[in-house]
Design an enzyme around this catalytic site. Structure first.
Site, PDB file in Angstrom:
ATOM      1  N   SER A 146       0.041 -82.552  14.989  1.00 24.82           N
ATOM      2  CA  SER A 146      -1.211 -82.779  14.243  1.00 24.82           C
ATOM      3  C   SER A 146      -2.064 -83.782  14.997  1.00 24.82           C
ATOM      4  O   SER A 146      -1.532 -84.682  15.673  1.00 24.82           O
ATOM      5  CB  SER A 146      -0.893 -83.340  12.855  1.00 24.82           C
ATOM      6  OG  SER A 146      -2.081 -83.752  12.210  1.00 24.82           O
ATOM      7  N   TYR A 160       3.123 -89.469   7.691  1.00 21.85           N
ATOM      8  CA  TYR A 160       2.949 -88.111   8.242  1.00 21.85           C
ATOM      9  C   TYR A 160       2.566 -88.194   9.726  1.00 21.85           C
ATOM     10  O   TYR A 160       3.154 -87.503  10.570  1.00 21.85           O
ATOM     11  CB  TYR A 160       1.859 -87.381   7.444  1.00 21.85           C
ATOM     12  CG  TYR A 160       1.407 -86.066   8.037  1.00 21.85           C
ATOM     13  CD1 TYR A 160       2.172 -84.909   7.892  1.00 21.85           C
ATOM     14  CD2 TYR A 160       0.200 -85.972   8.731  1.00 21.85           C
ATOM     15  CE1 TYR A 160       1.749 -83.703   8.435  1.00 21.85           C
ATOM     16  CE2 TYR A 160      -0.228 -84.771   9.277  1.00 21.85           C
ATOM     17  CZ  TYR A 160       0.541 -83.637   9.130  1.00 21.85           C
ATOM     18  OH  TYR A 160       0.116 -82.440   9.668  1.00 21.85           O
TER      19      TYR A 160
HETATM   20  P1  NAP Z   1       1.174 -74.546   4.624  1.00 22.94           P
HETATM   21  O1  NAP Z   1       0.257 -73.380   4.419  1.00 22.94           O
HETATM   22  O2  NAP Z   1       1.445 -75.468   3.486  1.00 22.94           O
HETATM   23  O3  NAP Z   1       2.544 -74.018   5.230  1.00 22.94           O
HETATM   24  C1  NAP Z   1       3.644 -74.872   5.370  1.00 22.94           C
HETATM   25  C2  NAP Z   1       4.865 -74.024   5.617  1.00 22.94           C
HETATM   26  O4  NAP Z   1       5.978 -74.911   5.818  1.00 22.94           O
HETATM   27  C3  NAP Z   1       5.226 -73.119   4.447  1.00 22.94           C
HETATM   28  O5  NAP Z   1       5.547 -71.848   4.949  1.00 22.94           O
HETATM   29  C4  NAP Z   1       6.461 -73.782   3.842  1.00 22.94           C
HETATM   30  O6  NAP Z   1       7.400 -72.870   3.287  1.00 22.94           O
HETATM   31  C5  NAP Z   1       7.077 -74.425   5.072  1.00 22.94           C
HETATM   32  N1  NAP Z   1       7.990 -75.500   4.685  1.00 22.94           N
HETATM   33  C6  NAP Z   1       7.704 -76.646   4.017  1.00 22.94           C
HETATM   34  N2  NAP Z   1       8.815 -77.376   3.828  1.00 22.94           N
HETATM   35  C7  NAP Z   1       9.832 -76.672   4.384  1.00 22.94           C
HETATM   36  C8  NAP Z   1      11.228 -76.895   4.525  1.00 22.94           C
HETATM   37  N3  NAP Z   1      11.832 -77.987   4.023  1.00 22.94           N
HETATM   38  N4  NAP Z   1      11.969 -75.951   5.157  1.00 22.94           N
HETATM   39  C9  NAP Z   1      11.385 -74.839   5.669  1.00 22.94           C
HETATM   40  N5  NAP Z   1      10.082 -74.576   5.579  1.00 22.94           N
HETATM   41  C10 NAP Z   1       9.307 -75.476   4.933  1.00 22.94           C
HETATM   42  O7  NAP Z   1       0.620 -75.505   5.767  1.00 22.94           O
HETATM   43  P2  NAP Z   1      -0.133 -75.257   7.158  1.00 22.94           P
HETATM   44  O8  NAP Z   1      -1.426 -75.956   7.048  1.00 22.94           O
HETATM   45  O9  NAP Z   1      -0.078 -73.853   7.587  1.00 22.94           O
HETATM   46  O10 NAP Z   1       0.793 -76.171   8.074  1.00 22.94           O
HETATM   47  C11 NAP Z   1       1.604 -75.676   9.116  1.00 22.94           C
HETATM   48  C12 NAP Z   1       1.865 -76.805  10.091  1.00 22.94           C
HETATM   49  O11 NAP Z   1       0.618 -77.248  10.621  1.00 22.94           O
HETATM   50  C13 NAP Z   1       2.523 -78.043   9.452  1.00 22.94           C
HETATM   51  O12 NAP Z   1       3.505 -78.557  10.321  1.00 22.94           O
HETATM   52  C14 NAP Z   1       1.373 -79.018   9.315  1.00 22.94           C
HETATM   53  O13 NAP Z   1       1.785 -80.364   9.354  1.00 22.94           O
HETATM   54  C15 NAP Z   1       0.549 -78.660  10.543  1.00 22.94           C
HETATM   55  N6  NAP Z   1      -0.859 -79.073  10.447  1.00 22.94           N
HETATM   56  C16 NAP Z   1      -1.686 -78.554   9.502  1.00 22.94           C
HETATM   57  C17 NAP Z   1      -3.010 -79.001   9.428  1.00 22.94           C
HETATM   58  C18 NAP Z   1      -3.985 -78.495   8.392  1.00 22.94           C
HETATM   59  O14 NAP Z   1      -5.074 -79.091   8.244  1.00 22.94           O
HETATM   60  N7  NAP Z   1      -3.682 -77.402   7.695  1.00 22.94           N
HETATM   61  C19 NAP Z   1      -3.460 -79.959  10.323  1.00 22.94           C
HETATM   62  C20 NAP Z   1      -2.577 -80.469  11.280  1.00 22.94           C
HETATM   63  C21 NAP Z   1      -1.276 -80.015  11.335  1.00 22.94           C
HETATM   64  P3  NAP Z   1       7.423 -72.417   1.717  1.00 22.94           P
HETATM   65  O15 NAP Z   1       5.980 -72.402   1.262  1.00 22.94           O
HETATM   66  O16 NAP Z   1       8.072 -71.094   1.770  1.00 22.94           O
HETATM   67  O17 NAP Z   1       8.229 -73.436   0.980  1.00 22.94           O
END
Ligand code: NAP
Length: 251
Positions: A146, A160
């Site tokens: 991130s 985080y």
């Molecule tokens: P998201 O839509 O909330 O997806 C998160 C995913 O992580 C979901 O599929 C969830 O699975 C899975 N997950 C959470 N806890 C878990 C666990 N204990 N074991 C296995 N799987 C788990 O979020 P996203 O925005 O796509 O984020 C994806 C990545 O990008 C993350 O690492 C996040 O930190 C990073 N990121 C996101 C942003 C942003 O602005 N969106 C910015 C920077 C970095 P379930 O739903 O099936 O539980």
């Protein structure tokens, strides 16, 4: 150059960036292991979209912070899809905005268990399978970090940011360890991306509220991050390893 098997395991592929990466990878001819934790329906939707593109999709339930779950997930992948070509360490969480003085020990444990230790455990399983040293065919590990790791996230979630900073160090250190073993390790650092993560965190309007403050006056899309991941895992990025790319729209 070594040909990487066209199989990919993506953690957190039931929504957001992980789901978009599964589709983008399937479009490039990959068979996909779809990791998820609790959102079975989301995982099924991703699998349906992968299959519609003519590729194999296998759904893999695991809590990545649990070492036994991680081992079982990789064994299940081996049985269903064979040799692992790419791991995308994408699953992750945030938490409600809080200053450091208000962050509990339990919250810290959960944050680092899921965002740092989970990806370490997955990277270890992938490295064992991919590494030339252990008879593997090489491969690529992509860590989804991130921009918070660079910005620090003061007043919001320094925990985080720190958990993602550690992931960046894994990218560098493991990348160096694996460089001679035909395994590349790369990272992406997304900025504000329009996914469900903000609503899960109690801030459903975060993307809309922040848009004007962002350099490009908009958030990024999950697909924009997925396209960067797919580039990094491709042979077009064959000399890129042990480093991370910002997908932050100038943030
Ligand atoms: P998201 O839509 O909330 O997806 C998160 C995913 O992580 C979901 O599929 C969830 O699975 C899975 N997950 C959470 N806890 C878990 C666990 N204990 N074991 C296995 N799987 C788990 O979020 P996203 O925005 O796509 O984020 C994806 C990545 O990008 C993350 O690492 C996040 O930190 C990073 N990121 C996101 C942003 C942003 O602005 N969106 C910015 C920077 C970095 P379930 O739903 O099936 O539980």
């Amino acid at each position: 150059m070594v040909a990487t098997p066209k199989t990919i395991l993506i953690t957190g592929a039931s929504s957001g960036i992980g789901a978009a990466t599964a589709i983008a990878a399937a479009e490039c001819g990959y068979d996909v292991g779809i990791g998820y934790h609790s959102d079975r329906e989301g995982a099924e939707i991703t699998a349906k979209r992968v299959r519609a593109l003519g590729q194999t999709a296998v759904i893999l339930q695991a809590d990545i912070s649990d070492p036994d779950d991680v081992e079982n997930m990789f064994e299940h992948f081996d049985e269903e899809l064979g040799e692992l070509g790419v791991l995308v360490n994408n699953a992750g969480i945030v938490d409600e905005p809080a200053r450091v003085e208000n962050i509990s020990h339990a919250r810290l444990r959960r944050m680092f268990d899921i965002n740092t230790i989970g990806p370490f455990l997955c990277a270890k399983q992938a490295a064992i399978r991919m590494s030339y040293q252990f008879g593997g065919a090489g491969g690529v590990i992509v860590n989804v970090s991130s921009m918070a790791a660079s910005l620090g996230s003061a007043g919001r979630y320094v925990d985080y940011a720190a958990s993602k900073g550690a992931l960046d160090v894994l990218t560098k250190g493991l990348g160096d360890e694996m460089a001679a073993n035909h395994v590349r390790v790369v990272g992406v650092r997304p900025g504000i991306i329009d996914t469900e993560i903000h609503a899960k965190n109690g801030e459903p309007d975060r993307v809309r509220n922040m848009s004007n403050e962002l350099p490009m006056h908009r958030a990024g899309s999950a697909r924009e991050v997925a396209d960067t991941i797919v580039y990094l895992m491709s042979d077009k990025a064959s000399y890129i390893t042990a480093t991370s790319i910002d997908v932050g729209g100038g943030r």
